[in-house]
Design an enzyme around this catalytic site. Sequence first.
Site, mmCIF file in Angstrom:
data_model
loop_
_atom_site.group_PDB
_atom_site.id
_atom_site.type_symbol
_atom_site.label_atom_id
_atom_site.label_comp_id
_atom_site.label_asym_id
_atom_site.label_seq_id
_atom_site.Cartn_x
_atom_site.Cartn_y
_atom_site.Cartn_z
ATOM 1 N N TYR A 154 -6.141 11.165 1.836
ATOM 2 C CA TYR A 154 -6.569 9.774 2.077
ATOM 3 C C TYR A 154 -7.586 9.703 3.217
ATOM 4 C CZ TYR A 154 -6.401 4.742 2.968
ATOM 5 O OH TYR A 154 -6.758 3.422 3.164
ATOM 6 N N ILE A 187 -2.726 -3.295 7.320
ATOM 7 C CA ILE A 187 -2.928 -4.643 6.798
ATOM 8 C C ILE A 187 -1.840 -4.920 5.748
ATOM 9 C CG2 ILE A 187 -4.543 -6.223 5.637
ATOM 10 C CD1 ILE A 187 -5.736 -5.151 8.272
ATOM 11 N N THR A 189 -0.640 -5.912 2.569
ATOM 12 C CA THR A 189 -1.112 -6.126 1.187
ATOM 13 C C THR A 189 -0.114 -5.424 0.248
ATOM 14 O OG1 THR A 189 -2.369 -4.064 1.017
ATOM 15 C CG2 THR A 189 -3.544 -5.958 1.965
ATOM 16 N N THR A 192 0.604 -1.761 1.089
ATOM 17 C CA THR A 192 1.468 -1.374 2.210
ATOM 18 C C THR A 192 2.841 -2.051 2.165
ATOM 19 O OG1 THR A 192 0.424 -3.108 3.512
ATOM 20 C CG2 THR A 192 -0.434 -0.887 3.802
#
Length: 249
Positions: A154, A187, A189, A192
């Site tokens: 990532y 964040i 969303t 996550t």
Amino acid sequence: MRLEGKVALVSGGARGQGAVEARLFATEGARVVICDVLEDEGRQVEAEINERGGECLFLRLDVTSEANWQDVVAATVERFGKLDILVNNAGIYRTETVEETSEELWDQVMDINGKGVFLGTKAAIPEMRKAGGGSIINISSVAGLVGSEMSAAYGSSKGAVRIFTKATAIQYAGDKIRANSIHPGIIETPMTAHMLADEEQYRYRLGRTPLGRIGKPEDVAFGALYLASDESSFVTGSELVIDGGRTAM
Ligand code: NAP
């Protein structure tokens, strides 16, 4: 309105940060194309923006396909006449360490997070040149700036996005095409949600965020709005860090 008369394309716009950016851009006067592999969610966002008086079109896009990119850029220009703004937002998150990462996983993450940004940029540039310029906003991550104890592929993909953005900025400045990267911290969303539902993980993330809260998609969307608008006309090749102070520690 800050994006009056502009046409924007947001990849990964069916949910999370991309959907919030699409809504904000439409509120600020842009006509918006949202693209994603998630068709039902994408059509819901499209309908919602149009019901509120905005102009939005959803198109299916797999960012790893060059043919898909050419089709969505052509459809954008056919519908709205031009392309001014591209937000390369689609991405996936994987947490494996170096030894845990299979070759297949590495390729998948690099394909979506890295190659997807390259293909989107490549497809958009000719239309932006025709429009007399444009703004490309690549959603990287703090993981593209500093090393992570829990992910290998990532962060590598997001680091590639950081430098690809600078290469684009330099190569196309003469065409008045700007390219900047955004580096969000944690964040809230769908990406996550699973992680933040875990109490221990939540506290760990919070403890590493000096401003003492988890970020919201709006925090990133307002940064993207600035980079999309002419307010940032002297800004290219830059990195906008939106992380609550995480990388300042
Ligand atoms: P999200 O809610 O998962 O949204 C990402 C969207 O991209 C999803 O709809 C996803 O669909 C879509 N997508 C995945 N692969 C795709 C492909 N091949 N073609 C087209 N669309 C694809 O995540 P988010 O948090 O809003 O993330 C947006 C961007 O911010 C990502 O690039 C992410 O890496 C970056 N970011 C997020 C955070 C964070 O804490 N949330 C932090 C730093 C950076 P699927 O559900 O099918 O995957």
